[in-house]
Enzyme design. Structure first.
Site: not given
Ligand code: NG1
Ligand code: MG
Ligand code: ADP
Length: 476
Positions: A54, A60, A63, A206
């Site tokens: 995604r 950002e 969540d 995600d």
């Molecule tokens: P990514 O960058 O995909 O690891 C993480 C968190 C999201 C959200 C974003 C910042 C996990 C699996 N994903 O994403 O829930 O907090 O950072 O917006 O922890």
């Molecule tokens: Mg991740």
């Protein structure tokens, strides 16, 4: 009463993951994966699952504070070929040889995470998903063993959510191989909680978009309970992803969880100062709800109640009226040293302002009194403000991300920001449709001028994207 979309006679009907026939392009990839599967296990797979990555357009690091976010599923995905196995083992192989084969007993899944610079072994993400699914599958449906072959093309450690695509794929295939069925929203919730076993305490964006994503529309993802609403983007807007060539595995450092902890402590400190039962407050949205004020008002509350200087554990515990030992019993705080400092004001200011930008982004996208070009300009401004806040207040950017954002703006983007957790990875830029080719060529030229690092290919470094279909099951 109407029966349309996911409502029947006014009652919400839970959507399930579709079972689809692949188009020609996907079929080619599934055949390659099936050949790898056959070469490893000497049988053909029974089915495939596809889970996309995604791109988060805006919202950002909010969540896990309870606030809605605005992602869309992308074309890049994790594919898994699957068949049941009679030996009660999980067998795992990957088309990419850098991910080594793995095998373990299904009743003996061990996700012990060691401290390494590269992050957890790849198969642990898969095992998290299998374990999460096994916990909810009824006893009589539990599978024997699983044969699985994985193939992904989401750039890993880059903020496009390759980790959650892998975890969510493992949840989905474990449920399907057990001949069990669960609705998309339930699968998203299980996957989010399953991924926390890897160590990062994310908020569920995600995994939600991985299941709820739809072709042609971005989504407003809300939490508790998780749900998605379509956001139709302006016709003339195109989102372009670009890679900073800096990678960061989120589970390899405490950066991510420190931000989660800072937000929680900020919420509890504000609640305590405003004489609310702070022990019940976990997220910044909880304190907003308990005070019953707007996001703008929360910005003023933060400004008056929290100070600029980083907080020590002693100051926080003193303010909350508990001992430092008691404070350190909070699971999220256990991994931090006594000397850890917490920037509560800066993080909370980012969260409330970013949550307000999501509201504005959505309002602007669906507003039909604004001219298309002006709409794109306004969305771009919100995205650029989001990046500035992530850089300055949240401190989760990276020099390569900042310089890529600057390059994108110089090449004609109307806004650009880091996407995903940050500390490296990708940016997302907004451009008008008529300028996409010009923009992509100019940005590529700039990237070439500054140098392409080993292991990266120019065509994978800049690419336009559009909203894609969420998770699906395929047979061929
Ligand atoms: P990514 O960058 O995909 O690891 C993480 C968190 C999201 C959200 C974003 C910042 C996990 C699996 N994903 O994403 O829930 O907090 O950072 O917006 O922890
Ligand atoms: Mg991740
Ligand atoms: P992201 O921002 O991409 O979600 P994370 O740091 O959260 O990055 O996790 C990425 C990890 O997920 C990788 O280090 C790897 O262990 C695993 N992973 C991602 N894609 C694949 C793949 N195609 N095959 C195997 N493991 C993968």
């Amino acid at each position: 009463m109407s029966c349309s979309g996911n409502k029947c006679c006014g009652v919400e009907v839970e959507e399930h993951v579709p079972i689809l026939q692949p188009d020609e392009k996907l079929l080619k990839r599934l055949n390659t994966l099936a050949n790898h599967f056959q070469s490893k296990y000497s049988i053909q797979p029974s089915f495939f699952v596809r889970v996309p990555g995604r791109v988060n357009l805006i919202g950002e690091h909010i969540d896990y504070c309870g606030y809605p976010v605005c992602p869309m599923a992308i074309e890049q995905d994790v594919l898994v070929a699957v068949a049941p196995s009679k030996d009660n083992d999980i067998h795992l192989t990957n088309v990419d040889p850098k991910y080594i084969d793995f095998r373990c007993k299904i009743e003996n899944i061990n996700i012990c995470i060691e401290d390494t610079n590269d992050g957890p072994d790849w198969y642990k993400y898969f095992l998290c998903g299998v374990k999460g699914a096994l916990e909810v599958i009824p006893e009589e449906c539990l599978p024997g063993g699983i044969l699985a072959a994985v193939w992904g093309n989401i750039p890993p450690n880059s903020g496009l959510s390759s980790s959650s695509a892998l975890v969510s794929a493992a949840v989905l295939l474990t449920v399907h191989v057990s001949q069990h069925q669960l609705p998309k929203r339930k699968l998203a919730t299980i996957s989010a909680s399953a991924e926390s076993c890897i160590g990062t305490q994310g908020g569920g964006m995600d995994q939600a978009i991985a299941f709820l994503g739809k072709a042609g529309t971005a989504m407003l993802i809300e939490f508790n309970p998780v749900r998605g609403t379509d956001i139709t983007l302006p016709e003339t807007a195109v989102f372009v992803i670009a890679h900073s060539q800096a990678c960061h595995n989120k589970a390899s450092t405490t950066d991510f969880n420190l931000r989660v902890a800072e937000c929680r402590l900020a919420a509890q400190m504000i609640a305590k100062k405003r004489n609310k039962p702070w022990e019940r407050v976990q997220r910044l949205i909880d304190v907003q709800e308990s005070l019953g004020v707007s996001l703008d008002e929360m910005v003023s509350v933060v400004t008056t109640e929290l100070h600029e200087e980083p907080y020590t554990m002693s100051e926080i515990s003193r303010n909350l009226g508990i001992t430092k030992e008691k404070l350190k019993e909070i699971p999220l705080l256990r991994s931090f040293r006594d000397s850890q400092m917490f920037k509560l004001k800066q993080r909370a200011l980012h969260v409330y302002n970013e949550a307000a930008r999501v509201v504005e982004f959505r309002r602007t996208s669906v507003e039909n009194t604004i001219m298309e070009e002006e709409k794109v300009r306004q969305l771009g401004k919100l995205m650029s403000n989001s990046h500035a806040s992530l850089y300055e207040l949240y401190e989760c950017s990276h020099p390569s991300l900042d310089s890529l954002v600057d390059k994108a703006m110089a090449c004609g983007a109307l806004g650009a920001r880091l996407t995903g957790a940050g500390w490296g990875g990708c940016i997302v830029a907004i451009v008008t449709k008529d300028k996409v080719t010009e923009f992509v060529d100019a940005l590529k030229e700039e990237i070439v001028r500054c140098g392409i690092k080993d292991g990266f290919k120019l065509d994978d470094l800049v690419f336009p994207t559009k909203p894609n279909q969420g998770a699906a099951i395929y047979t061929i």
